[in-house]
Motif scaffolding. Structure first.
Motif, PDB file in Angstrom:
ATOM      1  N   ILE A  17       0.848  -1.192   0.000  1.00 45.36           N
ATOM      2  CA  ILE A  17       0.000   0.000   0.000  1.00 45.36           C
ATOM      3  C   ILE A  17       0.884   1.243   0.000  1.00 45.36           C
ATOM      4  O   ILE A  17       1.886   1.295   0.736  1.00 45.36           O
ATOM      5  N   VAL A  18       0.520   2.220  -0.816  1.00 44.84           N
ATOM      6  CA  VAL A  18       1.183   3.528  -0.810  1.00 44.84           C
ATOM      7  C   VAL A  18       0.161   4.550  -0.345  1.00 44.84           C
ATOM      8  O   VAL A  18      -0.907   4.694  -0.959  1.00 44.84           O
ATOM      9  N   LEU A  19       0.477   5.273   0.696  1.00 47.34           N
ATOM     10  CA  LEU A  19      -0.448   6.241   1.275  1.00 47.34           C
ATOM     11  C   LEU A  19       0.207   7.608   1.337  1.00 47.34           C
ATOM     12  O   LEU A  19       1.251   7.762   1.976  1.00 47.34           O
ATOM     13  N   GLY A  20      -0.363   8.584   0.630  1.00 39.37           N
ATOM     14  CA  GLY A  20       0.150   9.936   0.776  1.00 39.37           C
ATOM     15  C   GLY A  20       0.142  10.826  -0.438  1.00 39.37           C
ATOM     16  O   GLY A  20      -0.083  12.031  -0.302  1.00 39.37           O
ATOM     17  N   PRO A  21       0.379  10.320  -1.680  1.00 34.00           N
ATOM     18  CA  PRO A  21       0.478  11.248  -2.813  1.00 34.00           C
ATOM     19  C   PRO A  21      -0.809  12.038  -3.049  1.00 34.00           C
ATOM     20  O   PRO A  21      -1.827  11.491  -3.451  1.00 34.00           O
ATOM     21  N   GLY A  22      -0.779  13.334  -2.759  1.00 31.26           N
ATOM     22  CA  GLY A  22      -1.951  14.182  -2.925  1.00 31.26           C
ATOM     23  C   GLY A  22      -3.071  13.878  -1.951  1.00 31.26           C
ATOM     24  O   GLY A  22      -4.224  14.246  -2.188  1.00 31.26           O
ATOM     25  N   LEU A  23      -2.763  13.263  -0.828  1.00 33.66           N
ATOM     26  CA  LEU A  23      -3.792  12.816   0.113  1.00 33.66           C
ATOM     27  C   LEU A  23      -4.534  13.968   0.771  1.00 33.66           C
ATOM     28  O   LEU A  23      -5.736  13.890   1.032  1.00 33.66           O
ATOM     29  N   GLY A  24      -3.833  15.055   1.050  1.00 31.20           N
ATOM     30  CA  GLY A  24      -4.446  16.141   1.805  1.00 31.20           C
ATOM     31  C   GLY A  24      -4.532  15.786   3.295  1.00 31.20           C
ATOM     32  O   GLY A  24      -4.111  14.707   3.729  1.00 31.20           O
ATOM     33  N   GLN A  25      -5.116  16.693   4.047  1.00 30.42           N
ATOM     34  CA  GLN A  25      -5.228  16.478   5.491  1.00 30.42           C
ATOM     35  C   GLN A  25      -6.676  16.620   5.964  1.00 30.42           C
ATOM     36  O   GLN A  25      -6.936  16.940   7.119  1.00 30.42           O
ATOM     37  N   GLY A  26      -7.604  16.347   5.037  1.00 32.63           N
ATOM     38  CA  GLY A  26      -9.016  16.499   5.358  1.00 32.63           C
ATOM     39  C   GLY A  26      -9.681  15.201   5.755  1.00 32.63           C
ATOM     40  O   GLY A  26      -9.050  14.270   6.285  1.00 32.63           O
ATOM     41  N   ALA A  27     -10.977  15.119   5.433  1.00 34.86           N
ATOM     42  CA  ALA A  27     -11.787  13.986   5.879  1.00 34.86           C
ATOM     43  C   ALA A  27     -11.347  12.678   5.245  1.00 34.86           C
ATOM     44  O   ALA A  27     -11.403  11.616   5.872  1.00 34.86           O
ATOM     45  N   VAL A  28     -10.879  12.734   3.977  1.00 30.97           N
ATOM     46  CA  VAL A  28     -10.452  11.513   3.301  1.00 30.97           C
ATOM     47  C   VAL A  28      -9.278  10.882   4.033  1.00 30.97           C
ATOM     48  O   VAL A  28      -9.240   9.672   4.279  1.00 30.97           O
ATOM     49  N   ALA A  29      -8.315  11.711   4.397  1.00 24.55           N
ATOM     50  CA  ALA A  29      -7.151  11.198   5.112  1.00 24.55           C
ATOM     51  C   ALA A  29      -7.557  10.622   6.464  1.00 24.55           C
ATOM     52  O   ALA A  29      -7.124   9.528   6.853  1.00 24.55           O
ATOM     53  N   ALA A  30      -8.367  11.352   7.180  1.00 23.26           N
ATOM     54  CA  ALA A  30      -8.796  10.886   8.503  1.00 23.26           C
ATOM     55  C   ALA A  30      -9.561   9.566   8.412  1.00 23.26           C
ATOM     56  O   ALA A  30      -9.498   8.724   9.313  1.00 23.26           O
ATOM     57  N   GLN A  31     -10.286   9.381   7.294  1.00 20.31           N
ATOM     58  CA  GLN A  31     -11.085   8.174   7.101  1.00 20.31           C
ATOM     59  C   GLN A  31     -10.208   6.949   6.829  1.00 20.31           C
ATOM     60  O   GLN A  31     -10.437   5.873   7.376  1.00 20.31           O
ATOM     61  N   CYS A  32      -9.191   7.112   5.969  1.00 16.44           N
ATOM     62  CA  CYS A  32      -8.472   5.924   5.507  1.00 16.44           C
ATOM     63  C   CYS A  32      -7.239   5.573   6.330  1.00 16.44           C
ATOM     64  O   CYS A  32      -6.835   4.411   6.360  1.00 16.44           O
ATOM     65  N   LEU A  33      -6.642   6.544   7.002  1.00 15.24           N
ATOM     66  CA  LEU A  33      -5.388   6.273   7.697  1.00 15.24           C
ATOM     67  C   LEU A  33      -5.508   5.172   8.749  1.00 15.24           C
ATOM     68  O   LEU A  33      -4.696   4.242   8.757  1.00 15.24           O
ATOM     69  N   PRO A  34      -6.479   5.222   9.654  1.00 13.13           N
ATOM     70  CA  PRO A  34      -6.547   4.142  10.647  1.00 13.13           C
ATOM     71  C   PRO A  34      -6.730   2.768  10.018  1.00 13.13           C
ATOM     72  O   PRO A  34      -6.141   1.781  10.482  1.00 13.13           O
ATOM     73  N   GLN A  35      -7.532   2.668   8.945  1.00 15.72           N
ATOM     74  CA  GLN A  35      -7.729   1.390   8.278  1.00 15.72           C
ATOM     75  C   GLN A  35      -6.434   0.873   7.661  1.00 15.72           C
ATOM     76  O   GLN A  35      -6.096  -0.309   7.775  1.00 15.72           O
ATOM     77  N   VAL A  36      -5.704   1.772   7.030  1.00 14.78           N
ATOM     78  CA  VAL A  36      -4.468   1.369   6.365  1.00 14.78           C
ATOM     79  C   VAL A  36      -3.430   0.905   7.381  1.00 14.78           C
ATOM     80  O   VAL A  36      -2.776  -0.128   7.204  1.00 14.78           O
ATOM     81  N   LEU A  37      -3.281   1.655   8.443  1.00 16.03           N
ATOM     82  CA  LEU A  37      -2.221   1.345   9.399  1.00 16.03           C
ATOM     83  C   LEU A  37      -2.521   0.101  10.223  1.00 16.03           C
ATOM     84  O   LEU A  37      -1.636  -0.411  10.908  1.00 16.03           O
ATOM     85  N   ALA A  38      -3.736  -0.387  10.131  1.00 17.56           N
ATOM     86  CA  ALA A  38      -4.069  -1.636  10.800  1.00 17.56           C
ATOM     87  C   ALA A  38      -3.697  -2.856   9.958  1.00 17.56           C
ATOM     88  O   ALA A  38      -3.793  -3.991  10.442  1.00 17.56           O
ATOM     89  N   GLN A  39      -3.240  -2.639   8.705  1.00 17.18           N
ATOM     90  CA  GLN A  39      -2.911  -3.753   7.818  1.00 17.18           C
ATOM     91  C   GLN A  39      -1.540  -4.326   8.151  1.00 17.18           C
ATOM     92  O   GLN A  39      -0.673  -3.659   8.718  1.00 17.18           O
ATOM     93  N   SER A  40      -1.340  -5.568   7.733  1.00 11.39           N
ATOM     94  CA  SER A  40      -0.052  -6.227   7.966  1.00 11.39           C
ATOM     95  C   SER A  40       0.873  -6.136   6.754  1.00 11.39           C
ATOM     96  O   SER A  40       2.073  -6.413   6.873  1.00 11.39           O
ATOM     97  N   GLN A  41       0.327  -5.751   5.576  1.00  6.65           N
ATOM     98  CA  GLN A  41       1.171  -5.646   4.387  1.00  6.65           C
ATOM     99  C   GLN A  41       2.164  -4.498   4.536  1.00  6.65           C
ATOM    100  O   GLN A  41       1.974  -3.591   5.345  1.00  6.65           O
ATOM    101  N   PRO A  42       3.222  -4.501   3.709  1.00  3.42           N
ATOM    102  CA  PRO A  42       4.118  -3.346   3.684  1.00  3.42           C
ATOM    103  C   PRO A  42       3.366  -2.085   3.260  1.00  3.42           C
ATOM    104  O   PRO A  42       2.550  -2.123   2.335  1.00  3.42           O
ATOM    105  N   VAL A  43       3.638  -0.985   3.944  1.00  4.03           N
ATOM    106  CA  VAL A  43       2.992   0.302   3.669  1.00  4.03           C
ATOM    107  C   VAL A  43       4.074   1.345   3.438  1.00  4.03           C
ATOM    108  O   VAL A  43       5.052   1.409   4.194  1.00  4.03           O
TER     109      VAL A  43
END
Length: 496
Positions: A318-344
Motif C-alpha cells: 500500500i502507498v499512502l500519501g500522494p496528494g492525500l491532503g489532510q481532510g476527511a479523506v485522510a482521517a477516514q483511511c489512515l486508521p484502516q491502512v495502518l491496521a494492515q499487515s502488508q508493507p505500507v
C-alpha cells in the motif's frame, strides 16, 4: 550516478573512525605514520597530474595540522618535477608539530620557501587546499574564513586534500563558509560526510587513495554503505517467459484529494513502469476520469470506506500519501491502512498525519524530505541538515520500519546494520511530483516481494538514475513525468 562516485568502495568510514584507527593500524602493520603522510602527498600529486596535466603554477595553502603536512609533501614533489610552487602557511609564527613539522622541514630542505598566508595571490593556475582537515566541528575561525572566501572568489581550480576546508568531517554540514573544490582526494577511507547534504555543493569530483592503511581499515565493519546502480540486477531478476500478472504484485495507491490528483497519477505511472503486475488507485471522485485517460491500465475508483476495505484485503503493498491532503479523506483511511499487515509506504500528507499521531511500526517505509523530517522530529530543517545521519537514525528509532531521508545524498536507515547512502539524482528533481514518483516506484517494488530495505534502496537508485537519463539539456524545466520511460529502461537493464 556520477562516474567518479561509481568507482568508490562500498564501505564508508566516518572521519572519527579513521582518526581512531589510523595509529592502531599503522602500529599493527609496522608502518610509520609519516610514511602514510608521504603516500598521501604522492597520491594527491598523481591525481593532480591526471586532472590538470598542463598545470605549471601551483599555490599550496597550508594550515596547522596533518592536512598541512600532506600539502607540504605535494608541494615538494611538484617542485621536484619543475613546477612553480608557492606555499603559503597560515599563522607561520606557530610551529607545526609531529609529522606535519617533518614534512615542512623536508620542503625547506628541498629549497622550498614558506610564505605567510595573508592575501591569496590571484595569478595561480591551480590552488591546493590543505588548510583544515576532518577534525573541524564548528565554523572556521574568522581569519581562516576570510581566506576561504578569497579562494572561492577567485573561481579557479582547487584541489582539496582529504576534505574541503570548512566542511564538518562527520556530517558534511557547513557552518558559514567552506572551500568550493573542483576535485577532492580523500585518504585511507571514504568519509560519508563527503557524499550527502551541503557537502555535495563543495566536494566537486571525488577520488580515493587508500594508502597503506586502507585495506586493513576495509576489513572492519563499515560505518555506512555506499549504494551503486550495479546492485539493481541483484534486486530485479529477469522475468520468466512463463510469468503472468499475478506473479508481479498488486499495489494500492491512496491519495489524490480534490485539486491534487496529479500526485496520484504520477505515483501510479511510476508503479506501472517499475513492472508491477496490478495497480489500483483510490482518491477523490474527480481523479477517476483523468486517471483512466492517462493510465487505462490502472484500476481506479473513488475512495469510499467499503471499497477501501476490499482493496486493502486485495493489495500486496500500500502507498499512502500522494496528494492525500489532510481532510476527511485522510482521517477516514489512515486508521484502516495502518491496521494492515502488508508493507505500507507513507509519504507527503501521510507523514504529516504521522507527525501529529506518532506511532512505531515495523512494516512501513517512510520517505520524508528534510521539511517532513523536521516535523516528524519536532525540530528545524536546519537541524536536520546539520546532521543528516543522526536525523535518519532518530527517525528510524522513533517510528520504526525503513526511513528514506531524501535530498542530495539520500540516506536509508533500516535500524539494523549500517545506513545506506545513495548519491544519485540531480537538481531537476527539485520540483513538485518527484517524490510521488519515488513513492510509486518503491510501492511497486514492495508489492513484487522485495524486502522493505531492498525496495527502498532499489527505488531510490531507479529514481535517481532515471532522473539523470532524463536530464537532457539541463535540470531546469525537467518534469517528473519525463522520468517515466527511463524508469522502465532502468528496471529492464538486466533483461534480454
Amino acid at each position: 550516478m556520477r562516474a567518479d562516485l561509481v568507482q568508490l568502495p562500498r564501505a564508508l568510514f566516518r572521519a572519527s573512525t579513521i582518526r581512531e584507527q589510523e595509529p592502531r593500524l599503522a602500529e599493527q602493520l609496522n608502518i610509520p605514520l609519516y610514511q602514510v603522510m608521504e603516500a598521501a602527498g604522492e597520491a594527491a600529486w598523481q591525481q593532480l597530474l591526471r586532472r590538470w596535466p598542463q598545470c605549471q603554477a601551483l599555490v599550496v595553502l597550508c594550515g596547522g595540522g596533518n592536512n598541512a603536512g600532506d600539502g607540504y609533501v605535494l608541494a615538494r614533489l611538484a617542485k621536484a618535477q619543475g613546477r612553480q610552487v608557492r606555499l603559503l602557511q597560515a599563522q607561520p609564527e606557530r610551529a607545526l608539530t609531529g609529522d606535519a613539522a617533518r614534512a615542512q622541514q623536508a620542503w625547506l630542505a628541498s629549497g622550498g620557501e614558506v610564505l605567510p598566508l595573508q592575501q591569496i595571490p590571484a595569478d595561480g593556475s591551480l590552488y591546493v587546499d590543505a588548510l583544515v582537515g576532518t577534525g573541524l566541528r564548528g565554523p572556521l575561525r574568522q581569519e581562516m574564513a576570510q581566506w576561504v572566501e578569497q579562494l572561492n572568489r577567485l573561481n579557479a581550480p582547487v584541489l582539496s586534500l582529504d576534505i574541503p576546508s570548512g566542511l564538518n568531517g562527520e556530517t558534511g554540514a557547513v557552518t558559514g563558509l567552506a572551500v568550493k573544490a573542483t576535485h577532492t582526494i580523500t585518504f585511507v577511507g571514504v568519509k560519508p560526510a563527503l557524499l550527502t547534504g551541503a557537502a555535495r555543493e563543495y566536494v566537486g569530483e571525488l577520488s580515493f587513495a587508500p594508502l597503506q592503511l586502507g585495506q586493513a581499515l576495509a576489513a572492519r565493519p563499515a560505518d555506512v554503505l555506499l549504494g551503486s546502480p550495479r546492485q539493481l540486477k541483484d534486486w530485479l531478476p529477469d522475468r520468466s517467459v512463463a510469468s503472468h500478472k499475478g506473479q508481479h504484485g498488486r499495489v494500492l495507491l491512496l491519495g489524490g484529494e480534490a485539486g491534487m490528483g496529479g500526485a496520484l497519477l504520477l505515483a501510479a505511472g511510476a508503479a506501472l513502469r517499475v513492472g508491477t503486475g496490478l495497480v489500483a488507485a483510490m482518491g477523490h471522485q474527480s481523479v477517476v476520469a483523468p486517471m483512466l485517460a492517462r493510465h487505462p491500465e490502472v484500476m481506479v475508483e473513488a475512495l469510499e470506506s467499503e471499497a477501501l476495505a476490499q482493496r486493502l484485503a486485495w493489495a500486496d503493498a500500500i502507498v499512502l500519501g500522494p496528494g492525500l491532503g489532510q481532510g476527511a479523506v485522510a482521517a477516514q483511511c489512515l486508521p484502516q491502512v495502518l491496521a494492515q499487515s502488508q508493507p505500507v509506504l507513507l509519504d507527503a500528507d501521510g507523514l504529516n498525519w504521522l507527525a501529529e499521531h506518532p506511532r512505531h511500526q515495523d512494516n512501513w517505509v517512510l520517505t520524508p524530505h528534510p521539511g517532513e523530517a523536521a516535523r516528524l522530529l519536532g525540530c528545524s530543517v536546519a537541524e536536520i541538515e546539520a546532521d543528516r545521519f543522526g536525523a535518519a537514525r532518530r527517525l528510524q528509532q522513533r517510528y520504526g520500519g525503513v526511513v528514506v531521508l531524501k535530498g542530495p545524498g539520500t540516506l536509508i536507515d533500516g535500524g539494523d546494520g549500517p545506513q545506506l547512502l545513495l548519491p544519485v539524482g540531480n537538481p531537476g528533481l527539485a520540483t513538485g511530483g518527484s517524490g510521488d514518483l519515488l513513492s510509486g516506484i518503491i510501492g511497486g517494488l514492495l508489492s513484487q516481494g522485495l524486502a522493505p530495505m531492498s525496495a527502498a534502496c532499489a527505488g531510490v537508485l531507479i529514481h535517481g538514475e532515471a532522473a539523470d537519463d532524463a536530464l537532457g539539456p539541463g535540470p531546469k524545466g525537467m518534469l517528473p513525468s519525463d522520468l517515466l520511460p527511463h524508469i522502465r529502461n532502468r528496471v529492464n537493464q538486466g533483461d534480454v
